[in-house]
Scaffold this active site. Structure first.
Site, mmCIF file in Angstrom:
data_model
loop_
_atom_site.group_PDB
_atom_site.id
_atom_site.type_symbol
_atom_site.label_atom_id
_atom_site.label_comp_id
_atom_site.label_asym_id
_atom_site.label_seq_id
_atom_site.Cartn_x
_atom_site.Cartn_y
_atom_site.Cartn_z
ATOM 1 C CG HIS A 168 -74.764 38.595 48.354
ATOM 2 N ND1 HIS A 168 -74.236 37.332 48.546
ATOM 3 C CD2 HIS A 168 -74.411 39.311 49.458
ATOM 4 C CE1 HIS A 168 -73.593 37.292 49.700
ATOM 5 N NE2 HIS A 168 -73.704 38.472 50.288
ATOM 6 C CG ASP A 185 -72.228 36.630 53.716
ATOM 7 O OD1 ASP A 185 -72.977 37.216 52.930
ATOM 8 O OD2 ASP A 185 -70.990 36.765 53.717
ATOM 9 C CD GLU A 197 -71.459 40.739 48.452
ATOM 10 O OE1 GLU A 197 -71.242 41.679 49.224
ATOM 11 O OE2 GLU A 197 -71.076 39.571 48.710
ATOM 12 C CD GLU A 198 -69.669 36.811 49.861
ATOM 13 O OE1 GLU A 198 -68.636 37.476 50.039
ATOM 14 O OE2 GLU A 198 -70.519 36.623 50.744
ATOM 15 C CG ASP A 226 -74.514 41.074 52.525
ATOM 16 O OD1 ASP A 226 -74.537 39.901 52.923
ATOM 17 O OD2 ASP A 226 -73.541 41.575 51.916
ATOM 18 C CG HIS A 271 -66.796 35.317 54.198
ATOM 19 N ND1 HIS A 271 -66.092 36.318 53.580
ATOM 20 C CD2 HIS A 271 -68.097 35.540 53.865
ATOM 21 C CE1 HIS A 271 -66.930 37.107 52.906
ATOM 22 N NE2 HIS A 271 -68.161 36.653 53.080
ATOM 23 C CG ASP A 319 -92.137 40.415 60.964
ATOM 24 O OD1 ASP A 319 -92.402 39.579 60.080
ATOM 25 O OD2 ASP A 319 -92.404 40.231 62.173
#
Ligand code: DTR
Ligand code: ZN
Ligand code: ZN
Length: 345
Positions: free
Chosen positions: A135, A147, A180-181, A211, A309, A328
């Site tokens: 996201h 995030d 997404e949030e 995520d 957050h 990777d």
């Protein structure tokens, strides 16, 4: 005398003209600087003029700069638009044709538009698509670097690496999800509904979600496909994805642990429709166990990401080693499953 006056008039008109031209030039360049998001402004002469990030961390520096300028990358903001343009520019310079998929966000009685960014390889089997996503939006008032600029950056690097390879056997599709949030991950839900309606969901062999992959007090975690929720059965094939990642880490002597599903991230809509899912994670606000600290170092009994957050989720609070290990692994997943997806059977 007459001639003299005439020359003065010409000089005056020329000077005025010059002023008008200078003023116009200033306005034009001023407008470009103010309204163009960072990155995109420098791309005015074409994608090639953009300095190319060569590591996931360099993408994080760009996302931090966007946050410094716009405040955050929340859905519906100028920061989200600037970040999206940066992703699109990176994809274009790697030879991808990306597209935006718009949807409506309804939040606390407010409605606005947001979008996902989708890009895929030109070649590869259309009915055995390997899909990877992260996201792109963040919470309000936060640079949202772990995030989830981390997942976004790692995915960009995987897409760039894949673009250097020969035509894949299986089509690989990348998604940078919007919104997404929220209570539900809206962008990925919209995408899955759309695909289910058109009958194309059956063509997705696997969905891999990324995520939070650069947590400061990190663990290297693989989504645990052996676990189910009381109301969500983990689809067939998910166990194979988990083993695909754990085999990869084993082959590199990289210790790993499993993480419980977080059904609030973008894999949820895919799970609900029975698509095989998997993913990687380095931790949010849960505390690191003593055992995990023995394996990965870091601080036992402390949150794996104390800035989860918050406005502290910035570039100074990510772990570059975790980011590089996960980049990777994600690149390996994209390039190897593009060639051979038998590990998923
Ligand atoms: N809910 C996600 C972050 C998150 C927390 N735990 C997990 C486990 C697996 C994937 C993601 C997550 C967010 O805030 O975006
Ligand atoms: Zn979040
Ligand atoms: Zn997240």
């Amino acid at each position: 005398m007459k001639l003299h006056w005439h020359r003065r008039t010409i000089v005056l008109i020329a000077a005025l003209g010059l002023c008008v031209v200078l003023l116009a030039l200033t306005l034009v360049s001023g407008r470009t600087d103010d309204s163009a998001p960072r990155g995109q402004g420098r791309a005015a002469t074409g994608p090639q003029s953009q300095p190319q990030a060569t590591t996931a961390y360099e993408h994080l520096e760009e996302f931090q700069a966007i946050a410094d300028e716009h405040g955050d990358r929340a859905a519906g903001t100028s920061g989200y638009e600037a970040a999206a343009q940066y992703v699109e520019q990176q994809l274009a310079s790697a030879g991808y044709q990306s597209s935006r998929q718009y949807f409506t966000v309804e939040d606390h009685g407010e409605e606005f538009e947001s979008f996902n960014i989708i890009a895929e390889t030109d070649g590869g089997s259309e009915d055995n698509v390997i899909m990877l996503g992260a996201h792109l939006d963040g919470v309000q008032n936060s640079p949202a670097i772990n995030d989830n600029a981390s997942g976004v950056a790692a995915l960009l690097q995987a897409a760039k690496e894949l673009s250097q390879r020969d035509e894949p056997k299986n089509k690989v599709r990348f998604a940078w999800w919007g919104a997404e949030e929220f209570r539900e991950p809206i962008g990925s839900e919209h995408y899955v509904e759309d695909l289910a309606d058109s009958g194309e969901l059956d063509d997705i062999a696997a969905y891999l979600n990324f995520d939070m992959v650069a947590s400061p007090n990190y663990v290297i975690a693989v989504y645990d496909a052996r676990e189910s929720d009381t109301w969500l059965e983990v689809p067939d094939g998910s166990r194979q994805i988990m083993e695909f990642f754990t085999d990869y880490f084993d082959s590199r002597d990289q210790p790993w642990v499993t993480t419980g599903w977080n059904f609030d991230s973008d894999q949820r809509a895919f799970i609900e429709e029975g698509v095989a899912v998997g993913g990687l994670f380095t931790g949010s606000n849960e505390r690191k166990s003593r055992k995990q600290a023995n394996i990965f170092g870091g601080e036992a009994r402390e949150p794996r990401d104390p800035n989860y957050h918050t406005s502290g989720d910035d570039i100074s609070n990510v772990d570059q080693e975790a980011l590089s290990i996960m980049t990777d692994a994600i690149t390996h997943a994209a390039t190897s499953l593009a060639e051979d997806s038998s590990a998923l059977e």
